[in-house]
Scaffold this active site. Structure first.
Site, PDB file in Angstrom:
ATOM      1  N   ASP A 135     -19.694   9.428  -7.752  1.00  0.00           N
ATOM      2  CA  ASP A 135     -18.553  10.230  -8.164  1.00  0.00           C
ATOM      3  C   ASP A 135     -19.034  11.605  -8.625  1.00  0.00           C
ATOM      4  O   ASP A 135     -19.890  11.703  -9.502  1.00  0.00           O
ATOM      5  CB  ASP A 135     -17.788   9.523  -9.283  1.00  0.00           C
ATOM      6  CG  ASP A 135     -16.339   9.955  -9.316  1.00  0.00           C
ATOM      7  OD1 ASP A 135     -15.855  10.530  -8.330  1.00  0.00           O
ATOM      8  OD2 ASP A 135     -15.677   9.708 -10.345  1.00  0.00           O
ATOM      9  N   HIS A 142     -10.485  20.504 -14.236  1.00  0.00           N
ATOM     10  CA  HIS A 142     -10.649  19.252 -14.988  1.00  0.00           C
ATOM     11  C   HIS A 142     -11.866  19.340 -15.902  1.00  0.00           C
ATOM     12  O   HIS A 142     -11.786  19.002 -17.095  1.00  0.00           O
ATOM     13  CB  HIS A 142     -10.806  18.079 -14.023  1.00  0.00           C
ATOM     14  CG  HIS A 142     -11.182  16.775 -14.682  1.00  0.00           C
ATOM     15  ND1 HIS A 142     -10.297  16.034 -15.438  1.00  0.00           N
ATOM     16  CD2 HIS A 142     -12.358  16.092 -14.717  1.00  0.00           C
ATOM     17  CE1 HIS A 142     -10.907  14.948 -15.896  1.00  0.00           C
ATOM     18  NE2 HIS A 142     -12.158  14.961 -15.477  1.00  0.00           N
ATOM     19  N   GLU A 207      -7.442   8.796 -12.550  1.00  0.00           N
ATOM     20  CA  GLU A 207      -8.046  10.078 -12.163  1.00  0.00           C
ATOM     21  C   GLU A 207      -7.725  10.323 -10.695  1.00  0.00           C
ATOM     22  O   GLU A 207      -7.983   9.467  -9.846  1.00  0.00           O
ATOM     23  CB  GLU A 207      -9.565  10.067 -12.399  1.00  0.00           C
ATOM     24  CG  GLU A 207      -9.923  10.064 -13.872  1.00  0.00           C
ATOM     25  CD  GLU A 207     -11.377  10.439 -14.165  1.00  0.00           C
ATOM     26  OE1 GLU A 207     -12.230  10.256 -13.275  1.00  0.00           O
ATOM     27  OE2 GLU A 207     -11.641  10.919 -15.288  1.00  0.00           O
ATOM     28  N   GLU A 209      -8.392  11.799  -7.285  1.00  0.00           N
ATOM     29  CA  GLU A 209      -9.583  12.279  -6.591  1.00  0.00           C
ATOM     30  C   GLU A 209      -9.433  12.185  -5.074  1.00  0.00           C
ATOM     31  O   GLU A 209      -8.685  11.359  -4.553  1.00  0.00           O
ATOM     32  CB  GLU A 209     -10.821  11.443  -6.990  1.00  0.00           C
ATOM     33  CG  GLU A 209     -11.096  11.427  -8.479  1.00  0.00           C
ATOM     34  CD  GLU A 209     -12.501  10.979  -8.836  1.00  0.00           C
ATOM     35  OE1 GLU A 209     -13.359  10.926  -7.924  1.00  0.00           O
ATOM     36  OE2 GLU A 209     -12.732  10.678 -10.021  1.00  0.00           O
ATOM     37  N   TYR A 252     -20.657   6.411 -23.802  1.00  0.00           N
ATOM     38  CA  TYR A 252     -21.202   7.244 -22.720  1.00  0.00           C
ATOM     39  C   TYR A 252     -22.454   8.036 -23.077  1.00  0.00           C
ATOM     40  O   TYR A 252     -23.115   8.578 -22.175  1.00  0.00           O
ATOM     41  CB  TYR A 252     -20.116   8.168 -22.156  1.00  0.00           C
ATOM     42  CG  TYR A 252     -20.024   9.515 -22.796  1.00  0.00           C
ATOM     43  CD1 TYR A 252     -19.492   9.655 -24.060  1.00  0.00           C
ATOM     44  CD2 TYR A 252     -20.482  10.650 -22.138  1.00  0.00           C
ATOM     45  CE1 TYR A 252     -19.415  10.890 -24.647  1.00  0.00           C
ATOM     46  CE2 TYR A 252     -20.412  11.897 -22.727  1.00  0.00           C
ATOM     47  CZ  TYR A 252     -19.866  12.011 -23.980  1.00  0.00           C
ATOM     48  OH  TYR A 252     -19.805  13.237 -24.567  1.00  0.00           O
TER      49      TYR A 252
END
Lengths: 435, 435
Positions: A135, A142, A207, A209, A252
């Site tokens: 990704d 964004h 999201e 995409e 994260y």
């Protein structure tokens, strides 16, 4: 870049019911997918109007020859990996032949009609066995919006305009449109809590995409030059990279998103080819004054001239209450591929620049594509400013993040004057409660 | 946990040449792999002494029955994915039968001997088709050492002792021991440079890790409880997660390592089973005073009691000059699996806790395993303190990071009083210059 040819002719019409004027699948599109007709096993098909042409049946009926037959043979499988591996030559030959077969006036109309399944009765599957899923993060609005939360004065990190930022995603949990999505559980920690707890995600988000299917791969240790990168692309889809914002915030650091993304990603089933999108190519929008030029390994004149796309991308929501009240899906966002800071060729060249091998059926995501305006934000994190400004839906409901029973629908449409517009088909999934 | 049984008997001896006293592959080990004998195609085999038992040939010779035959049939392929999917029952049955066949006094010695290939002539391959590769970060001393560079007073991030931190790695570029590694190029930016440049990595490093092969998978949306997590593990290997420290420093914010890792990872070819490692299980070392208890979804009494391992892990280097001078490889580090802050069961339970599906042949890495002492650091980043303190090698060379022609060798050894010690075989690769 792919040339415009007879398959793009706006005057071309098809004998297949529903094809002419179809919002997604007129004869100018001809996307590939993997389908099961009622009671049948998985096979490749081509979407045309309200029908799906069964490629294996058409091959058996002797409708292909030469390079088109080679492509149809590679596609006559339960995945498109072998077809992707062939590259553009056979794919274009098959497209040209399919266009002739399905056009008004085709001499083989009856033979082809015998290979058509009504789309309504078919089940759609993942088009390929996904080896690796990467990704990217090329939606600059964004990245700016998300960065602003942490660094109001300097939202983009110093590497953003030099590096097509990306990370490895989870391939195993990519599912095709129509598959329900289970709300994940995970470790959640409020900023003021002393310790985390384990429970259902409370900040579930989508999201918006663009997905990119890799065709012919490269050998490990052999980078793909940016000027050749487009030849490694097999096609495109819609991608909803579901995100658990609360799990993400706690997990994260320092290695990036992990379980906050790996519980599922949803893609649209049809592979829209580079050929079908040829009329919708645009020049890469000029970088704002003061932005650095890409390093030479990311720079190709033809790519800058025509390597970007103008495809409109849309997010809609349909809540359980809206379904019960018979209300249609409500648009949350209208954005597009114009907002990619890097082209697909730049993503491929960067990905392989250190020697990493790509393989047929690998999937790349663009990253969330938000427009600069408030009506074009590609996630609820942005639209509701992290939940601070709920959106009001038809019927009076509000949403900060997604609730159980909500269905999220992505759509894509490529249009320009003088061309027949095409769509990608739906990318849809509905949220199931956590276990 | 796997029980000790007759296959672990220290008195057990084998009729296969070189098996008794073999540092890696005595009859108590019996690891599985994929091999090609000279001129032959890929098939599964079992390492025993200086030989490899050809499982397909042994199956054809009628040497297996019942669950052992079921396992051998699943393994009679060019990958072990199907064998991994079967789980522990058939795997244990096959182990018991192999132990009897290869033991001194076996009635079928002649029939089994006809299925043996000399290991020296065989080529070893990746044992499975890797679906997804996840790298964890459970080496607490490594995480502390790396964190100290950025945060001297508070090296571990607040989530470290709550979350088994991990991220998705690149599956396509995992290669088997013996495959050379091409030095990657990438974007490099010195802290004082105004802009990045593109060139060969100047800070190439290894990472000493334990690899974990996933056996039976779980369905998407269905977490694996920590108490059942061990049943999803098929075996173990050595893993060198090569790292380009300079590329990593510039690219990794905000989504984690990407091209700095994806140019290649090297694993040892033999799958060391949970059964073979049963004698080397230990209790999870107690957490230091003041550390938080794991959340309940990560806590299982049996796992705490015996879910860790005591396996010594070693890194050696052999430079081109050392090879030319006939010098043996030089040990850079001696560490071990005792330094994992989370058990394998906790890694599996965490990975699936949000619903992510694992599949047979998925690979997990432990993350770099450093010991607390300076002689046990699992990367040059730590050993040379980012290049500030070069290591001196036999012959007088020094290394800050790896140079072209260097070979890095990982070894593992499990030993305890009263058990026959076993090894993993080598995990080795040599650095080729950048293209």
């Amino acid at each position: 870049m792919t040339q415009i040819d007879a398959t793009h002719d706006p005057a071309l019409r098809s004998w297949v019911p529903g094809a002419d004027g179809h919002p997604d699948f007129p004869i100018q599109n001809l996307p590939f997918g993997i389908v099961s007709p009622p009671g049948g096993d998985r096979r490749s098909g081509v979407a045309i109007g309200d029908g799906i042409l069964d490629l294996k049946a058409a091959l058996a009926a002797g409708l292909f020859a030469g390079a088109a037959a080679e492509a149809a043979e590679a596609a006559a499988s339960d995945t498109l990996n072998g077809f992707f591996a062939l590259g553009a030559g056979p794919r274009r030959a098959l497209r040209a032949r399919l266009s002739a077969l399905l056009a008004e006036g085709s001499a083989e109309r009856d033979a082809a009609a015998a290979c058509l399944h009504p789309a309504a009765g078919c089940t759609l599957h993942l088009p390929a066995r996904i080896g690796d899923y990467t990704d990217f993060y090329v939606g600059i609005h964004h990245a700016t919006n998300v960065g602003r939360v942490f660094r109001p004065d300097n939202p983009l990190l110093p590497n953003y305009k030099h590096v097509p930022i990306g990370y490895h995603g989870r391939a195993s949990s990519v599912r095709v449109s129509g598959t329900d999505l289970r709300r994940p559980k995970g470790q959640l920690k409020a900023p003021d809590a002393a310790a985390p707890r384990f429970g259902p995600c409370e900040k579930l988000d989508y999201e918006l995409e663009l997905g990119i299917w890799i065709g012919p791969g490269n050998a490990l240790g052999e980078p793909v030059p940016v000027g050749a990168a487009e030849t490694h692309v097999a096609g495109f889809c819609l991608l909803n990279d579901w995100s658990a914002r609360d799990i993400q915030a706690w997990e994260y650091q320092p290695l990036g998103p992990f379980l906050s993304k790996s519980f599922g990603s949803t893609i649209s089933p049809w592979v829209i080819t580079p050929e079908a999108l040829a009329p919708f190519r645009i020049a890469q929008p000029p970088r704002p004054e003061g932005d650095p030029a890409p390093l030479p390994y990311l720079l190709d004149a033809a790519d800058q001239r025509g390597g970007a796309f103008d495809i409109a991308l849309e997010v809609l929501i349909e809540t359980a209450a809206m379904r019960a009240a018979g209300l249609p899906p409500h648009r949350l966002s209208l954005s597009g591929t114009r907002h990619m800071y890097w082209t697909v060729a730049q993503m491929v060249a960067h990905h392989t620049s250190g020697g990493c091998d790509l393989n047929p059926g690998d999937l790349l995501g663009s990253g969330t594509l938000s427009a600069p305006d408030p009506a074009g934000l590609g996630s609820l994190l942005e639209t509701t400013r992290g939940g601070q400004a709920p959106v009001v839906l038809p019927g009076g409901e509000t949403r900060r993040f997604l609730e159980d029973g909500d269905a999220v629908i992505l759509r894509a449409r490529a249009a320009r004057p003088g061309a027949v517009s095409i769509g990608f088909g739906e990318c849809r999934a509905q949220i199931l409660p956590a276990v």
